[in-house]
Scaffold this active site. Structure first.
Site, PDB file in Angstrom:
ATOM      1  CB  ILE A 204      -0.893   0.037   1.281  1.00  0.00           C
ATOM      2  CG1 ILE A 204      -1.826  -1.196   1.364  1.00  0.00           C
ATOM      3  CG2 ILE A 204      -1.682   1.340   1.357  1.00  0.00           C
ATOM      4  CD1 ILE A 204      -2.960  -1.228   0.356  1.00  0.00           C
ATOM      5  CG  HIS A 205       2.816   2.994  -3.234  1.00  0.00           C
ATOM      6  ND1 HIS A 205       2.283   1.931  -3.924  1.00  0.00           N
ATOM      7  CD2 HIS A 205       3.069   3.943  -4.165  1.00  0.00           C
ATOM      8  CE1 HIS A 205       2.233   2.229  -5.209  1.00  0.00           C
ATOM      9  NE2 HIS A 205       2.700   3.439  -5.399  1.00  0.00           N
ATOM     10  NE  ARG A 206      -1.354   3.639  -7.020  1.00  0.00           N
ATOM     11  CZ  ARG A 206      -0.834   3.865  -8.204  1.00  0.00           C
ATOM     12  NH1 ARG A 206      -0.593   5.105  -8.592  1.00  0.00           N
ATOM     13  NH2 ARG A 206      -0.544   2.879  -9.005  1.00  0.00           N
ATOM     14  CG  ASP A 278      -1.945   1.314  -2.950  1.00  0.00           C
ATOM     15  OD1 ASP A 278      -0.811   0.846  -3.148  1.00  0.00           O
ATOM     16  OD2 ASP A 278      -2.169   2.216  -2.118  1.00  0.00           O
TER      17      ASP A 278
END
Ligand code: UD1
Length: 352
Positions: A204-206, A278
């Site tokens: 998850i990094h967005r 994501d």
């Protein structure tokens, strides 16, 4: 014939690898400019090393910052580099701030720009990546599209005359690395003492999932509540945001871990029960490895993965849980992302 590739962030190094190999094989002078957007060794150096790229020829050392500061610093540093190199083509990759900065710097110097991974759209105008890809496509001279869907998007925006379908260069790399690691055990299962095939892999990094503390808490709680151990391969952005807001990433099923090298990532995903992500690249990699994927977003640019049943979009904790526990998707031999020779096609077109 001289091509300058401008890259800066992790997924761009993966796309660079097959282009660099194809350019070298064709005897093209290929100059690699690294903006410095990603600078942690596990987000940058390991990709150059493991994917046989060697070292960048020029490193701008721009680093992190707000969108304006980061993009502007890259542009001002690129002017002198592009003026000195005067390439036949400037090749830009994907949809990061490095992509947009290089495109704007090059078109203002009247240098021809080719955009690799052109035509992807989420139609979500709040995503920085959507600004970057739309603006890049409209400024560039040649649009190298990975899929027919991407070509169709370009045509609807009046850009059909500059578009060519070449296939997806990440598929070129994935197919090679999959063959190399197919017989290797999962590095993560061994390191963390997990049973192979009985854990999930999450990334998850967005900005839309990490920057609002309420959203980040919701996503972390959803992953923590999953029915199998869930290894979170944590990008520095989620680690920084979780620390800033006092959100623990080591709860319930969730096991935080640093980012992996590309071969270790592929070996880990290959031996997992599913992916929750994501990331755009990982959705596609999961599909190509035939590992079910649950995407924590409201839309995806890789719509083929959803249509074929190997990817589902999920927002709430309940949707994420339903996504990872859904029945295994139907087998498919569809190849929406090309035959693994996209980079060769790109170099053929640029040198024609
Ligand atoms: C960028 C891209 C995104 C891409 C992602 C791949 C933009 C707008 N976003 O997001 O499209 O999917 O790369 O990973 O270009 N940081 C470090 N070390 C690093 C790099 C970043 O600690 O080497 C931290 C910093 O706190 C930084 C934050 O991560 O502020 C965000 O980095 P940034 O380059 O702005 O965007 P990414 O989230 O990496």
């Amino acid at each position: 014939m001289k091509i300058v590739s401008v890259v800066g962030a992790r997924p761009q190094f993966v796309k660079l690898a097959p282009i660099h190999a194809a350019a070298r094989a064709a005897g093209v002078e290929h100059v690699i400019v690294h903006t410095g957007q990603h600078y942690d060794p596990m987000l940058s150096e390991v990709f150059f090393r493991d994917l046989g790229i060697g070292r960048p020829d020029v490193h701008l050392g721009v680093g992190s910052g707000s969108h304006g500061v980061q993009t502007g610093n890259m542009m001002s540093a690129l002017d002198a580099v592009l003026a000195a190199q005067r390439p036949d083509w400037v090749l830009v990759y994907g949809d990061t701030n490095s992509t947009l900065a290089a495109t704007l710097a090059a078109v203002k110097m009247h240098l021809p720009v080719a955009h690799l991974e052109a035509g992807l759209r989420s139609f979500n105008r709040r995503m920085p990546e959507e600004h970057n890809r739309v603006l890049t496509d409209h400024a560039a001279d040649l649009l190298l599209a990975p899929t027919q869907v991407a070509v169709d998007h370009l045509a609807r925006e009046g850009l059909a005359g500059r578009a060519v379908l070449v296939g997806d260069v990440m598929t070129d790399v994935l197919l090679d690395v999959r063959n190399e690691v197919a017989d290797r055990p999962s590095p993560i299962a061994a390191e963390l003492g997990l049973e192979t095939g009985d854990h999930y892999v999450a990334t998850i990094h967005r900005a839309e999932n990490t920057d609002d503390p309420r959203r980040l808490s919701e996503v972390a709680a959803a992953l923590a509540g999953l029915d199998k151990p869930t290894v979170l391969l944590a990008h520095p952005r989620i680690v920084a945001k979780a620390a800033e807001h006092g959100i623990s990433l080591a709860v319930g099923s969730l096991i935080p871990h640093g980012p992996l090298s590309y071969p270790d990532l592929i070996a880990t995903v290959l031996h997992s029960a599913g992916v929750v992500t994501d990331s755009g690249g990982l959705q596609k990699e999961a599909f190509l490895l035939r590992v079910p994927c649950t995407t924590v977003r409201t839309e995806t640019e890789w719509s083929e993965t959803v249509q074929l049943g190997w990817n589902v979009l999920a927002g709430s904790a309940a949707e994420i849980a339903a996504g990872v526990t859904r029945p295994r998707p139907p087998a498919t031999d569809a190849i929406p992302y090309g035959d693994g020779h996209a980079a060769q096609r790109v170099i053929d077109i640029l040198t024609a």
